[in-house]
Design an enzyme around this catalytic site. Structure first.
Site, PDB file in Angstrom:
ATOM      1  N   HIS A 112      50.062 -16.976  83.238  1.00  5.77           N
ATOM      2  CA  HIS A 112      50.032 -18.371  82.789  1.00  5.77           C
ATOM      3  C   HIS A 112      49.450 -18.499  81.390  1.00  5.77           C
ATOM      4  O   HIS A 112      48.740 -17.614  80.894  1.00  5.77           O
ATOM      5  CB  HIS A 112      49.201 -19.217  83.758  1.00  5.77           C
ATOM      6  CG  HIS A 112      47.766 -18.791  83.838  1.00  5.77           C
ATOM      7  ND1 HIS A 112      46.834 -19.107  82.878  1.00  5.77           N
ATOM      8  CD2 HIS A 112      47.100 -18.066  84.782  1.00  5.77           C
ATOM      9  CE1 HIS A 112      45.659 -18.604  83.216  1.00  5.77           C
ATOM     10  NE2 HIS A 112      45.792 -17.961  84.357  1.00  5.77           N
ATOM     11  N   HIS A 161      48.541 -14.975  87.780  1.00  2.00           N
ATOM     12  CA  HIS A 161      47.251 -14.771  87.128  1.00  2.00           C
ATOM     13  C   HIS A 161      47.025 -13.299  86.807  1.00  2.00           C
ATOM     14  O   HIS A 161      47.692 -12.416  87.366  1.00  2.00           O
ATOM     15  CB  HIS A 161      46.144 -15.288  88.043  1.00  2.00           C
ATOM     16  CG  HIS A 161      46.428 -16.650  88.595  1.00  2.00           C
ATOM     17  ND1 HIS A 161      46.058 -17.806  87.949  1.00  2.00           N
ATOM     18  CD2 HIS A 161      47.086 -17.046  89.719  1.00  2.00           C
ATOM     19  CE1 HIS A 161      46.456 -18.856  88.653  1.00  2.00           C
ATOM     20  NE2 HIS A 161      47.091 -18.415  89.726  1.00  2.00           N
TER      21      HIS A 161
END
Length: 205
Positions: A12, A153
């Site tokens: 992200h 992540h």
């Protein structure tokens, strides 16, 4: 040989907590203005790829990044809580200096064996790997011979890469996974090849 399944593993965009060096874990932190720009650049980088599905962690920073990427392909995002970052428990919101100061013994134990030692109130990397890789295999199985994107992540993507390549969790810290980066795995009949790692060229535009 059958056509490979290509998986774009995308971290992200940046958050204010990333910039400040704060452990986020399951905290639902939004993208910063820089992170939003990174997401747009990711969309531009991937818009010509024939991506058939976009999956993401349900945490806002990953979801927001994925939605922007998916727009270029007319796709909706499949959100999965199983793709969340490691649960950092009581350490969420703290920098590593603050953790080392407030939890000195637990910090030393965790650094020595992050695979098996749980963060206070959180998870171990082994627990993270078990939940994430189970979800990863299910996702890949749904898209034989296709291209797909998984937006998640740093910790999530590291355990996927380590498990897919048979490195073991001791390989966690052997490579960088930057915000807004793209790593590519190609799957040939259940075997994985690392075709690209931590590509951030699109962020230099």
């Amino acid at each position: 040989m059958k056509e490979s399944t290509r998986i774009y593993l995308i971290r992200h965009g940046e958050t204010a907590w990333n910039e400040a060096g704060r452990y986020q874990g399951h905290r639902d932190v939004e993208l910063s203005p820089r992170g939003l720009k990174q997401a747009v650049l990711l969309r531009e980088r991937l818009q010509k790829e024939n991506i058939k599905a976009v999956y993401a962690s349900d945490l806002r920073r990953a979801r927001e990044t994925a939605i922007i990427i998916a727009q270029a392909h007319g796709l909706t995002v499949n959100e999965l809580s199983s793709l969340r970052e490691l649960n950092f428990g009581l350490w969420e919101g703290l920098t590593y200096q603050e953790i080392a100061s407030q939890y000195p013994e637990e910090w030393k134990e965790w650094l020595a064996d992050p695979s098996n030692i749980r963060v206070p109130g959180g998870e171990s990397y082994l627990e993270l790997q078990e939940r994430v890789y189970r979800a990863f295999l299910k996702i890949v199985a749904r898209h034989p011979g296709e291209k797909l994107a998984i937006v998640a992540h740093g910790g999530t993507l590291r355990v996927i890469i380590c498990q897919a390549l048979g490195l073991g969790l001791e390989g966690l810290w052997r490579f960088r996974i930057d915000n807004g980066s793209i790593t590519i795995l190609d799957c040939y009949e259940g075997k994985y090849i690392l075709s690209s790692l931590n590509d951030v060229c699109h962020l230099c535009l």
